[in-house]
Scaffold this active site. Structure first.
Site, PDB file in Angstrom:
ATOM      1  N   CYS A   1       0.558  -0.981  -0.180  1.00  0.00           N
ATOM      2  CA  CYS A   1       0.431  -0.612   0.152  1.00  0.00           C
ATOM      3  C   CYS A   1       0.971   1.144  -0.114  1.00  0.00           C
ATOM      4  O   CYS A   1       0.376   2.255  -0.273  1.00  0.00           O
ATOM      5  CB  CYS A   1      -1.021  -0.664   1.453  1.00  0.00           C
ATOM      6  SG  CYS A   1       0.306   0.060   3.076  1.00  0.00           S
TER       7      CYS A   1
ATOM      8  N   ARG B   1     -10.782  -0.020   5.524  1.00  0.00           N
ATOM      9  CA  ARG B   1      -9.787  -0.283   4.535  1.00  0.00           C
ATOM     10  C   ARG B   1     -11.176  -0.860   2.995  1.00  0.00           C
ATOM     11  O   ARG B   1     -11.990  -0.893   3.261  1.00  0.00           O
ATOM     12  CB  ARG B   1      -9.919  -1.438   4.385  1.00  0.00           C
ATOM     13  CG  ARG B   1      -7.888  -1.471   5.353  1.00  0.00           C
ATOM     14  CD  ARG B   1      -6.560  -0.681   4.858  1.00  0.00           C
ATOM     15  NE  ARG B   1      -5.508  -0.382   5.206  1.00  0.00           N
ATOM     16  CZ  ARG B   1      -5.449   0.718   6.944  1.00  0.00           C
ATOM     17  NH1 ARG B   1      -5.829   1.567   6.515  1.00  0.00           N
ATOM     18  NH2 ARG B   1      -4.602   0.807   7.334  1.00  0.00           N
TER      19      ARG B   1
END
Length: 568
Positions: free
Chosen positions: A265, A348
């Site tokens: 990420c 998320r």
């Protein structure tokens, strides 16, 4: 130094290109660029040094492997390159009206540089080097004088035939005599029914595995590069992940029903550079596409930061969706905040993509409605008397925090955890960047009351594991450097959330839990009846296993209400 016009490290059928219209308007069949310079064993040091000067040598994992197609392949390949050089010289001579190269000149070009039977080795390069070398080899056929001048020794190694560029070859390619990939990553015992098989890429410490095994899954393959994460993984599952996924051929990944991955990420996070697919780390997403195209599992189950929706004004998100569709999948995505079931704000972005032929299953899929449990930080804290002094802020640490923009005394709501509320998002840099972002536990007495005076402390690794929803028996923090535990947990997924989503996937696929057919162990005594009876049992079990106070959690389940999942 040679600079290509391509800033990203991916390939399209062994050809590297970039769409000029949009920085992330990628299209095509791409993977992370890989390859190696094949050379005789006696030339390894020359090749390594040339690559090292360019910072082109592969930085992680295995760098040099044996290359087994044999000496005949090398001679044939080298002969082709030498013939190309001769033809180029002939064309150049004809264009200027000079005489053709003499026989002696041709002989000098073709002088063999290796002895018959000498072993061949593959020196693997970094992704950006693979991009440049492929481009270089394409341009070298045009005999670019500027290119020859700029590439120095790397070009010389190729031009003289000492090394041969092999595009697309990996450390685990069959030509590189790889270590056999295990066909079973441990998983459930062979005698216990398997509801589905899954493959875990970018596995970290195994957060996906904890969640998926709780609903009857069996892991058949795992890949993780970080050594410390691998050490934690093997402590908990008895299996060492296979390593760097870019080193592994897709055909060697065992058959599986679900491919899960929390792909890196850093390129999409607000705490990172937000470079998206212009970053080599961001391009690791394409490894998921490469494996899924070859293995064709029924479902892809992915996770990343919520900011992925905003990177490059949404173009990065459109790339992800387009790639999933191009791989033959129908994607769903949603934002889910673990705060509904855990005492931590952690929003998320999740992707669930069904193979295109599973039309009814894709239509039947619904995101789970998680219970609103109103969890508190207090529930995960260790008794004050049991917390080692090393977690209390030292004078040096407190001074650095006092000098930062957000000081504990002036910004208590930002730097001190609300013990009767939720914690802020646990970041991988929790310990490393403590003076900038981290949240601390206020000084408390043995009765759990917050003191008006006293030095704050860090969350312990076990408390962080509880914030994430890892069971109490999950081994964490065994490294000599305790900071690794924070990094690993900050990069992990929340297993209870994963379990809940996977249960919804199983319902859509009409997969019955074979463990309930006489083979599964009896349900834990802490699982309550009534309001949570229709919830995912794997999620409920994990939540109880991840708290030192299951009785408190049981009461919250008794009066909980379902929360709404936000589709992005």
């Amino acid at each position: 130094m040679f600079e290509t016009s391509v800033s990203v490290a991916y390939s399209e059928s062994n050809t590297w290109a970039k769409n000029a219209e949009s920085s992330s308007a990628h299209a095509g069949n791409r993977v992370v660029a890989v390859g190696a310079l094949v050379c005789p064993k006696s030339a390894i040091q020359s090749v390594r040094q040339a690559l090292h000067r360019r910072k082109w040598l592969k930085q992680q994992g295995q760098t040099v492997t044996a290359f087994s197609p044999g000496h005949d392949w090398y001679l044939a390949s080298r002969q082709r390159r030498l013939l190309q050089r001769i033809r180029s010289l002939e064309q150049k001579s004809e264009s200027v009206g000079s005489a053709l190269p003499s026989s002696s000149a041709r002989a000098s070009i073709a002088v063999p540089l290796t002895q018959q039977g000498e072993a061949l080795m593959a020196v693997h390069v970094a992704p950006q080097a693979a991009v440049a070398l492929e481009r270089m080899c394409q341009l070298s056929r045009k005999r670019s004088r500027e290119l020859v001048h700029e590439l120095d020794s790397v070009e010389d190694l190729l031009a003289t035939g000492v090394a041969e560029w092999v595009s697309g070859i990996r450390v685990r390619s069959h030509e590189c005599t790889p270590t056999p990939i295990p066909q079973d990553a441990g998983g459930a015992d062979a005698g216990v029914g398997c509801r589905f098989r899954f493959c875990e890429l970018f596995a970290g410490i195994g957060g996906f595995r904890v969640g998926l095994e709780s609903v009857g899954g069996r892991c058949v393959f795992a890949s993780e590069l970080d050594r410390e994460a691998c050490a934690t993984y093997i402590l908990n599952f008895g299996h060492l992940p296979s390593g760097d996924i870019t080193e592994i051929e897709a055909a060697d990944v065992p058959a599986h029903d679900v491919l899960c991955a929390g792909f890196p990420c850093q390129a999409f996070s607000r705490a990172g550079d937000q470079a998206g697919f212009e970053s080599s780390i961001g391009c690791l997403f394409f490894e998921i596409i490469r494996i899924s195209k070859a293995a064709q599992p029924k479902v892809l189950f992915l996770e990343n930061v919520a900011n992925l929706l905003k990177v490059e004004d949404g173009r990065a998100m459109q790339t992800v969706l387009a790639e999933l569709r191009s791989a033959g999948y129908t994607p769903h995505h949603a934002l889910i905040n673990s705060r509904t079931i855990l005492p931590q704000q952690r929003e998320r972005l999740y992707f669930v993509a069904f193979r295109a032929d599973l039309v009814e299953e894709a239509a039947a899929f619904c995101w789970p409605a998680l219970p609103a449990l109103d969890r508190h930080v207090r529930e995960v804290l260790e008794p004050a008397r049991d917390v080692p002094p090393e977690y209390v802020l030292s004078d040096h640490q407190f001074k650095k925090i006092s000098e930062s923009k957000f000081r504990c005394n002036e910004y208590p709501s930002h730097r001190l955890a609300r013990v009767d509320g939720g914690a802020r998002t646990l970041m991988a840099s929790y310990k490393h960047s403590y003076h900038l972002y981290s949240e601390f536990v206020p000084a408390m007495d043995d009765a759990g009351e917050v003191l008006a005076t006293g030095r704050p402390r860090f969350f312990t690794p076990r408390e962080c594991a509880r914030l994430m929803g890892f069971p109490e028996n999950f081994v964490i923090g065994r490294s000599a450097n305790k900071n690794h535990a924070y990094h690993q947990l900050g990069n992990a997924v929340c297993p209870p959330v994963i379990a809940a989503i996977m249960e919804s996937i199983c319902v859509a696929l009409k997969l019955t839990d074979k463990r309930s057919q006489g083979n599964a162990p009896s349900s834990p005594s802490h699982v309550v009846d009534g309001s949570d009876s229709e919830l995912c049992s794997g999620m409920v079990d994990l939540l109880h296993l991840a708290t030192p106070a299951p009785s408190v959690l049981k009461q919250k389940f008794a009066c909980c209400k379902p929360s709404r999942v936000m589709t992005a």
